[in-house]
Design an enzyme around this catalytic site. Structure first.
Site, PDB file in Angstrom:
ATOM      1  N   GLU A 116       0.833  -1.192   0.000  1.00  0.00           N
ATOM      2  CA  GLU A 116       0.000   0.000   0.000  1.00  0.00           C
ATOM      3  C   GLU A 116       0.872   1.248   0.000  1.00  0.00           C
ATOM      4  O   GLU A 116       2.091   1.160   0.109  1.00  0.00           O
ATOM      5  CB  GLU A 116      -0.955  -0.010   1.212  1.00  0.00           C
ATOM      6  CG  GLU A 116      -1.954  -1.143   1.170  1.00  0.00           C
ATOM      7  CD  GLU A 116      -2.906  -1.166   2.351  1.00  0.00           C
ATOM      8  OE1 GLU A 116      -3.877  -1.922   2.296  1.00  0.00           O
ATOM      9  OE2 GLU A 116      -2.663  -0.419   3.321  1.00  0.00           O
ATOM     10  N   HIS A 238      -8.964  10.024   4.012  1.00  0.00           N
ATOM     11  CA  HIS A 238      -8.740   8.934   3.061  1.00  0.00           C
ATOM     12  C   HIS A 238      -9.057   9.444   1.671  1.00  0.00           C
ATOM     13  O   HIS A 238     -10.097  10.071   1.446  1.00  0.00           O
ATOM     14  CB  HIS A 238      -9.608   7.728   3.404  1.00  0.00           C
ATOM     15  CG  HIS A 238      -9.147   6.468   2.735  1.00  0.00           C
ATOM     16  ND1 HIS A 238      -9.329   6.246   1.385  1.00  0.00           N
ATOM     17  CD2 HIS A 238      -8.501   5.380   3.208  1.00  0.00           C
ATOM     18  CE1 HIS A 238      -8.818   5.072   1.065  1.00  0.00           C
ATOM     19  NE2 HIS A 238      -8.312   4.523   2.152  1.00  0.00           N
ATOM     20  N   ARG A 284      -1.094   8.905   1.841  1.00  0.00           N
ATOM     21  CA  ARG A 284      -2.483   9.341   1.751  1.00  0.00           C
ATOM     22  C   ARG A 284      -2.658  10.859   1.741  1.00  0.00           C
ATOM     23  O   ARG A 284      -3.541  11.380   1.066  1.00  0.00           O
ATOM     24  CB  ARG A 284      -3.286   8.751   2.923  1.00  0.00           C
ATOM     25  CG  ARG A 284      -3.557   7.273   2.777  1.00  0.00           C
ATOM     26  CD  ARG A 284      -4.254   6.733   4.001  1.00  0.00           C
ATOM     27  NE  ARG A 284      -4.602   5.323   3.812  1.00  0.00           N
ATOM     28  CZ  ARG A 284      -5.106   4.561   4.760  1.00  0.00           C
ATOM     29  NH1 ARG A 284      -5.298   5.052   5.967  1.00  0.00           N
ATOM     30  NH2 ARG A 284      -5.408   3.307   4.524  1.00  0.00           N
ATOM     31  N   HIS A 345     -10.880  10.247   7.851  1.00  0.00           N
ATOM     32  CA  HIS A 345     -10.699   8.808   8.016  1.00  0.00           C
ATOM     33  C   HIS A 345     -10.039   8.414   9.332  1.00  0.00           C
ATOM     34  O   HIS A 345     -10.441   7.441   9.962  1.00  0.00           O
ATOM     35  CB  HIS A 345      -9.855   8.281   6.854  1.00  0.00           C
ATOM     36  CG  HIS A 345      -9.628   6.808   6.859  1.00  0.00           C
ATOM     37  ND1 HIS A 345     -10.664   5.896   6.825  1.00  0.00           N
ATOM     38  CD2 HIS A 345      -8.489   6.072   6.894  1.00  0.00           C
ATOM     39  CE1 HIS A 345     -10.177   4.670   6.837  1.00  0.00           C
ATOM     40  NE2 HIS A 345      -8.863   4.739   6.882  1.00  0.00           N
ATOM     41  N   ARG A 380      -0.438   9.094   9.234  1.00  0.00           N
ATOM     42  CA  ARG A 380      -0.400   7.653   9.464  1.00  0.00           C
ATOM     43  C   ARG A 380      -0.125   6.907   8.161  1.00  0.00           C
ATOM     44  O   ARG A 380      -0.798   7.134   7.155  1.00  0.00           O
ATOM     45  CB  ARG A 380      -1.729   7.170  10.041  1.00  0.00           C
ATOM     46  CG  ARG A 380      -1.802   5.661  10.227  1.00  0.00           C
ATOM     47  CD  ARG A 380      -3.127   5.253  10.805  1.00  0.00           C
ATOM     48  NE  ARG A 380      -4.209   5.377   9.853  1.00  0.00           N
ATOM     49  CZ  ARG A 380      -4.665   4.389   9.080  1.00  0.00           C
ATOM     50  NH1 ARG A 380      -4.086   3.199   9.123  1.00  0.00           N
ATOM     51  NH2 ARG A 380      -5.675   4.575   8.271  1.00  0.00           N
ATOM     52  N   LEU A 386      -4.252  -0.916  12.798  1.00  0.00           N
ATOM     53  CA  LEU A 386      -4.632  -2.143  13.498  1.00  0.00           C
ATOM     54  C   LEU A 386      -3.433  -2.753  14.217  1.00  0.00           C
ATOM     55  O   LEU A 386      -3.568  -3.341  15.294  1.00  0.00           O
ATOM     56  CB  LEU A 386      -5.233  -3.158  12.521  1.00  0.00           C
ATOM     57  CG  LEU A 386      -6.667  -2.885  12.059  1.00  0.00           C
ATOM     58  CD1 LEU A 386      -7.094  -3.901  11.017  1.00  0.00           C
ATOM     59  CD2 LEU A 386      -7.634  -2.896  13.235  1.00  0.00           C
TER      60      LEU A 386
END
Length: 542
Positions: A116, A238, A284, A345, A380, A386
């Site tokens: 990602e 996001h 992002r 987000h 982030r 997570l």
């Protein structure tokens, strides 16, 4: 009618962080877990992409650390990043032991790893495109069946309870007043350790990928209780949420871009190469600002994400949730472009904690998106969230296990007093203020900011807080009222933090201060009743 509850540990929040903590403590202690709604309605359940961890021989701790530091734009705390990454593999092994079914390669026993934005290696372990659901399902199944864990659905914390610690001159957290929605009353939960795992605050914005419960409850309660709050100006938007009048807040996972999806203008032109050499795989904040810029330049309601050049079987295998959800709105992603817009987000700031998840207030912990660990810095990196939940929940569990037996017994706490409030016949005030707050936060404190916009937001939040405080003082509490009060507190913290940052860094972009400062500093807000101070005992003399 039992309105007072006594536990060893009280966990406010039932997502990945809260349930991980509960399962790591339940063999030795009695644990209560509060869930604002049904247990599967938090942000964890809706997380799609995956969990970043060093699991491949070609990857390394150093590479993951360096990628995170780079994405964080100079504000990550390297010790926190290293602590999290070094424990990443153990965290994934623990999740596998709990029964999480991660996706494997088509042939063989190896797990499929994807890539990602911001990552230099394939290190995202996932369960198709519904990783959060797979993680939460496994953890909640175990928690619901554990004899030492009591889960209270539809219970929302109102405020934390503080009292002097018999062993020091400082205050400690001894529990929380909790609104019991089924019974329409406020109960008292007492515990020797209280953990805030309430998620983030993205519902403060008009457009968000988050579920309705993301109202910053833990951050607001901790601030009122005297805890420091850090870096609230860094709100991650996001880049790609589904743009459709009936879709509400459906996220189009970043993994699509990781697997080769293109961002396109309405005329089909690709544009990311004009903003970053990494194109669609840029972090992002860069992608979100690029989309926002192009939408405003063109006056377009949305832009488009295109993965239709990939084989249909590949799309069905890797993105079944996105494919099915888009089909509900008549969009076949194997043949058509997906209309997308940026949306709030992730909250990168939060309650200041140490490596054990401890806050400034004794016996109060914060984990997951509620906390500020220093991991995320000014932005982030995808799929670190997570991971942070699991690593810090396990660290907090270890610390609580080692120290809770030394905590003095809780002194008598007065029950909630509702004798001077009445039922409200003016709930329209709540809905109106809720809508106004989220709209001006989107307009004035969004992806691109200016001094004038922030000044307007400051003026509006002061007026709203006055109205909300008056309403809260005179009427019985309700779910919407509690969330509105917390959202207003969080909005103020975001505005104050943004006003104080005289530069553009990471997720905070100011047209008045477009350059990056030579010195990278966190924004630390300290409340008037800072819990780190010694307890001041009032005295009188004649």
């Amino acid at each position: 009618m039992k309105t007072q509850h006594q536990y060893d540990v009280l966990i406010i929040g039932s997502g990945a962080a809260g349930l991980t903590l509960a399962l790591n403590l339940a063999e030795r202690f009695q644990v209560a877990v509060l869930s604002k709604s049904d247990i599967n309605q938090g942000s964890t359940w809706f997380a799609q992409g995956g969990i970043a961890a060093v699991l491949d021989s070609e990857d390394s701790v150093e590479a993951h650390v360096n990628d995170t530091l780079d994405a964080g734009a100079g504000l990550c705390h390297e010790d926190s990043v290293r602590f999290t990454v070094e424990n990443s593999a153990d965290a994934i092994r623990w999740l596998i032991d709990q029964g999480v079914d991660f996706t494997r390669e088509a042939e063989g026993e190896d797990y499929h790893l994807t890539k990602e934005g911001g990552h230099s290696h394939r290190r995202i372990i996932h369960s198709a495109d519904a990783t959060g659901q797979a993680v939460h399902s496994a953890l909640s199944e175990r928690a619901l069946s554990h004899e030492n864990i009591d889960i209270y659905a539809h219970h929302i914390a109102v405020d934390l309870v503080k009292q002097p610690s018999p062993k020091s001159r400082k205050l400690r957290c001894a529990g929380a007043y909790v609104y019991n929605r089924p019974k329409d009353r406020v109960d008292l939960f007492q515990a020797k350790a209280v953990i805030l795992a309430t998620g983030g605050a993205s519902k403060v914005y008009l457009y968000t990928s988050n579920p309705d419960g993301a109202s910053g409850d833990g951050i607001a309660m901790a601030w009122r209780a005297g805890c420091r709050i850090a870096n609230m100006e860094f709100n991650q938007f996001h880049p790609t949420c589904l743009f459709h009048p009936k879709a509400k807040s459906f996220l189009i996972t970043e993994a699509l871009r990781g697997e080769g999806a293109y961002l396109r203008l309405p005329n089909g032109e690709r544009f990311m190469h004009r903003f970053d050499e990494r194109e669609e795989l840029a972090p992002r904040d860069i992608v979100a600002r690029a989309i926002d810029h192009e939408m405003k330049r063109l006056g377009s309601d949305c832009l488009y994400l295109d993965i239709s050049h990939k084989p249909e079987a590949f799309i069905a295998e890797h993105f079944p949730t996105v494919k099915a959800r888009c089909m509900e709105f008549g969009i076949d992603i194997s043949k058509e472009w997906i209309p997308v817009v940026p949306a709030a987000h992730y909250t990168c700031g939060g309650v200041v904690v140490d490596h054990n998840g401890q806050t400034d207030l004794q016996q109060l912990y914060a984990i997951g998106e509620t906390s500020f660990t220093g991991l995320h810095g000014a932005n982030r990196m995808a799929s670190n969230s997570l991971l942070e939940c699991i690593v810090y929940a396990q660290a907090a569990a270890r610390h609580i296990s080692e120290t809770i037996n030394n905590v003095a017994d809780i002194q008598t706490i007065a029950p909630w007093d509702a004798s001077r409030v009445t039922d409200s016949d003016e709930d329209v005030v709540i809905s109106h203020n809720w809508d106004e707050l989220r709209r001006f936060m989107w307009d004035y404190v969004g992806i691109v900011r200016t001094r004038k916009r922030l000044e307007r937001a400051t003026h509006r939040i002061k007026l709203l807080q006055k109205e909300i405080a008056e309403y809260y003082s005179n009427y019985k509490v309700s779910n919407d009222q509690i969330e509105l009060r917390n959202l207003a507190t969080v909005a103020e913290l975001i505005i104050r933090s943004a006003m104080g940052r005289k530069e553009s860094r990471g997720l905070h972009y100011s047209l008045d201060y477009p350059d990056l400062s030579n010195v990278a500093k966190d924004t630390i807000l300290v409340p008037m009743n800072f819990a780190g101070q010694d307890l001041i005992v009032s005295t009188s003399s004649k």
